[in-house]
Enzyme design. Sequence first.
Site, PDB file in Angstrom:
ATOM      1  CG  PHE C 121      52.255  61.671 -49.739  1.00 33.03           C
ATOM      2  CD1 PHE C 121      52.119  63.163 -49.758  1.00 33.03           C
ATOM      3  CD2 PHE C 121      52.030  61.311 -51.228  1.00 33.03           C
ATOM      4  CE1 PHE C 121      52.262  63.928 -50.976  1.00 33.03           C
ATOM      5  CE2 PHE C 121      52.292  62.061 -52.047  1.00 33.03           C
ATOM      6  CZ  PHE C 121      52.375  63.481 -52.222  1.00 33.03           C
ATOM      7  CD  GLN C 235      50.829  55.912 -59.366  1.00 33.99           C
ATOM      8  OE1 GLN C 235      51.802  56.487 -59.313  1.00 33.99           O
ATOM      9  NE2 GLN C 235      50.365  55.117 -58.237  1.00 33.99           N
ATOM     10  CG  HIS C 237      47.892  61.920 -59.650  1.00 34.34           C
ATOM     11  ND1 HIS C 237      47.155  63.055 -59.273  1.00 34.34           N
ATOM     12  CD2 HIS C 237      48.991  62.096 -58.757  1.00 34.34           C
ATOM     13  CE1 HIS C 237      47.344  63.284 -58.230  1.00 34.34           C
ATOM     14  NE2 HIS C 237      48.538  62.924 -57.809  1.00 34.34           N
ATOM     15  CG  LEU C 247      50.011  65.969 -60.139  1.00 38.22           C
ATOM     16  CD1 LEU C 247      50.478  64.634 -60.590  1.00 38.22           C
ATOM     17  CD2 LEU C 247      50.712  66.245 -59.253  1.00 38.22           C
ATOM     18  CD  GLU C 250      48.689  60.820 -53.310  1.00 40.12           C
ATOM     19  OE1 GLU C 250      48.568  60.619 -54.552  1.00 40.12           O
ATOM     20  OE2 GLU C 250      49.228  60.030 -52.646  1.00 40.12           O
ATOM     21  NE  ARG C 290      49.898  59.294 -56.365  1.00 41.54           N
ATOM     22  CZ  ARG C 290      50.867  59.818 -56.930  1.00 41.54           C
ATOM     23  NH1 ARG C 290      51.830  59.335 -57.696  1.00 41.54           N
ATOM     24  NH2 ARG C 290      51.320  60.803 -55.928  1.00 41.54           N
ATOM     25  CG  HIS C 358      51.677  60.764 -61.732  1.00 41.50           C
ATOM     26  ND1 HIS C 358      52.032  62.139 -62.265  1.00 41.50           N
ATOM     27  CD2 HIS C 358      52.101  60.768 -60.515  1.00 41.50           C
ATOM     28  CE1 HIS C 358      52.781  62.872 -61.129  1.00 41.50           C
ATOM     29  NE2 HIS C 358      52.915  61.778 -59.981  1.00 41.50           N
ATOM     30  NE  ARG C 393      55.245  56.593 -58.516  1.00 34.79           N
ATOM     31  CZ  ARG C 393      54.964  57.782 -58.066  1.00 34.79           C
ATOM     32  NH1 ARG C 393      55.638  58.143 -56.813  1.00 34.79           N
ATOM     33  NH2 ARG C 393      54.384  58.757 -58.471  1.00 34.79           N
TER      34      ARG C 393
END
Lengths: 142, 247, 595
Positions: C121, C235, C237, C247, C250, C290, C358, C393
């Site tokens: 990730f 944040q 995305h 969304l 990822e 991100r 996000h 994050r």
Amino acid sequence: MTPHEAKGATQYTTYHPRWYRTRVSTYWWLGKWYYLKFVLRELSSIFVAYFVVITLLQIHSLSRGPEAYARFEERMRNPLMIALDAITFLFVLFHTITWFNLAPRAMVVRLGGKRVSEILIAGSNYVAWLVISASVAWFILR
Amino acid sequence: MAETIQLEVTRYSPEHDAAPTFQRFEVPYRKDWVVLDALNYIKDKLDGSLSYRWSCRMGICGSCGMMVNGEPKLTCATFLSFYAPDAVRVEPLRYFPVVRDLVVEMTDFMVKLQKVKPWIIRKEEKSIADGEYLQTPQQLDVYKQFSMCINCMLCYAACPVYGLDPLFTGPAAIALAQRYNIDSRDQGAKERMDILSQHEGIWACTFVGECTEVCPKHVDPAGAIQQYKLTAAKEWFKSLLMPWGAK
Amino acid sequence: MSDRFETHQHDVLIVGGGGAGLRAAIAVCEANPKLSVAVISKVYPMRSHTVSAEGGAAGVIKPGDSLDEHAYDTISGGDWLCDQDAVEAFVKEAPEELLRLEHWGCPWSREPDGHIAVRAFGGMKKMRTWFAADKTGFHMLHTLFQTSLKYDTVIRYDEWFVTKLLVDDGRVQGAVAIELMSGKIQAITANAIILCTGGCGRVFPFTTNANIKNGDGMALAYRAGAPLKDMEFVQYHPTGLPFTGILITEAARSEGGYMLNKDGYRYLQDYNLGKPQPKPVLRSMELGPRDRLSQAFVMEMEKGRTIKGPYGDVVHLDLRHLGEKLISTKLPFVRELCLKYQNIDPIKELIPVRPVVHYMMGGVHTDINGATPLPGLYAAGEVACVSINGANRLGSNSLPELLVFGARVGRAAAEFASKHTTPSAAILAQAMDESRRLRKQLLEKTGGGERIATIRDEMQKAIENGAGIYRTGTSLVETVTKLRELQQRYRNTVLDDRGLTFNTELIAAMELGFMLDAAEAIVQCALHRTESRGAHQRTDFPKRDDEKFLAHSLVYRNADGSSRVEYLPVKITRWPPGERVYGEPSQTKDAQAGR
């Protein structure tokens, strides 16, 4: 605790007298082909039962000798009976086909961890049907 | 002049109306708009008093189930373009009491969901220190489909049995019970059997099959119920043949 | 709405029935089965936004990985604004919590031998992200919800909306709430209240967040006198679908997707994110963090190299080279979303994407156990800021966060609640006042004539302009002025709906009020932080300034409705601030800093 029993949240769960409920129409099954098909399938059980009774009667008269069987055949030649049998035949056919088509939903067969495809399960039912019908036909007509 | 489309929407206020009526709205027609976008347009621009539930707009929260032209649909996944240029009729989910406009009362469903004990039941719990219960991808695959239910209740709106007999446990709840029954980690199938083999449980289902047709997540509740009937019948035979073996 | 006023009493009241709220409810039951626990939520719990999380949940479980590495990835990803004691507790408890969820029936994806499978990730140097196909949040939420049903002491108030926290004697003692079904306004008293209401993404025009994410809990705490922390860190995305904000996880990039500009060029290589490799490399290019990816989009747009779409500028996410088999087995949800909502098939076509808001790193200021400075008030999940997320994050940290801190906050609140008793009489008087206010200001108000949607649109536009991916002092000051104006105009909103039964317009009006407060907090924090760090990028102060700003912003609401910002030093335990570098050249540097 279900909301019904809950002390705090009771109020919202008791049915409000003014919430609107539609009555289900007696003819709900006419609205959509899918539902109509379902009702016809349910109805077809009556004809399946009728078919079983006739077969039992046939065997019964057969066991009582050639004369009794001739009487049975005579009764069956009545045009009304023939019409009824034709309808019964159609319903039994309908019943069989829908039954086979639904079978894979109730029967999950797994081979090597993978689910056997629906077409294969329904297909094997049809194949078995054909084979049995063919052998019965061979037995009677030979 | 931009293109528009007509929406016929159920209006009902328990404080003022004796029965629901329809109200017609004209909204812009756009190819990438879903029915829910049209409802939001009405609420934002035309009439703020229209009530309905919605949240994620991506078909996963399960809030926005309604009847669209007589079919149970997630309105966030139902394009206007499917119906244009004809008018689109939006009604609250069938067979549930209507609280207000497009909002239905769903406590009955929530109670049924809890009744089938949708949680892992074990004779002995493994401690966290001992790690996970092993479950192969094949074992996961056995129940995976039935774990995809988003509780949108479209299957109840498609089920005439539920319409005629509100006591029927219903497609989603039974499928969820079956999801746990066939999970390799669960040992609660017997406990659930007592609940589900009651008259309002699996035996009330006459296998109309429409629940599976309308399910937006391909859960196949009809299949779950029939498979359960097979299991229940087998159990019954077993207990008949070997009464000493039961429990 | 009658004057007859009903009250309910519980030991612990949890506001919000998403992942954190349900985990907290179970934790309270397990800590002390005698306590009465109530979960109050404006939607049925399984509708909560946890349901939308796709990618996964990070927890160290495989050999070759370590807690220290997870902690270091989290801290460096957060640009050293994380409290390191909290991060250490978090990484230690995350695997335990994820295992607990496995025991409760969560259908985690598996290795062929039956063990938990993990995937790579963005921002994580090792593979440690647990997943349940690409519906991880959905499965976690439903597992928690279904498990919570077996606890008899949990009472749920589904579709109730909390309008105010009741504070007396320096202690939170209850809340006022509206039951949507009847329109009744009631008071619920409790010894401890836990806020688990999620973030406030809906303050922004382009967001992955559901319609219910309006910063309710943030505003409730802020109005009750608790400070909000690090609200400037928002944040984005990098890959949302335009218009819907849906969304594209990822995972689409960690499986090997490319980000392309209008010339079909993998533009991320121009922004210090490493060099293109045929196979995905952790923490490099498309798997960079991100915020850096979103910032690269803005710079690419300024260079005129993005694609003009009907909803503004986009870039392309290219999955075509991955092939049909990989896409339909590893990313079925991504394909389903594209087909269903954008009418695009990622097997054959490019996906238009843009950065969308996000996640809120900031939130209600809490300690490591979820306690706010206001006695009796707790918070966990996105609404809270512990802080383990710092200035940015890492993907797949939010799901384990709501488990770890949901459990912690449940235990802490249970302990607090067993000690305190009976609400004061002043609380009930306050509740009556609130009930009168709601009626006068909203339900029975005439005149004015502002529409909710108009003010909401203007607020979203203003905050995107002033406090978007890049901020400047001037743009922020303009937004402050605009928000003041909107606060004024908000008082003139008039509802079309005067009904009591399921009045969703009334709820929307109150949500707008909450969002305006959250927006104010974001802008104030952003204006005062004159540095660039993580998700907060000031073009007028492009450098990180550890001298002045290795500290959390705390924004308080003054009695007159204005706000003030204070600072609280970051807790550093073992990892001194380092340079935050991504892509290949950094590998050695990162390894050294991680020791």
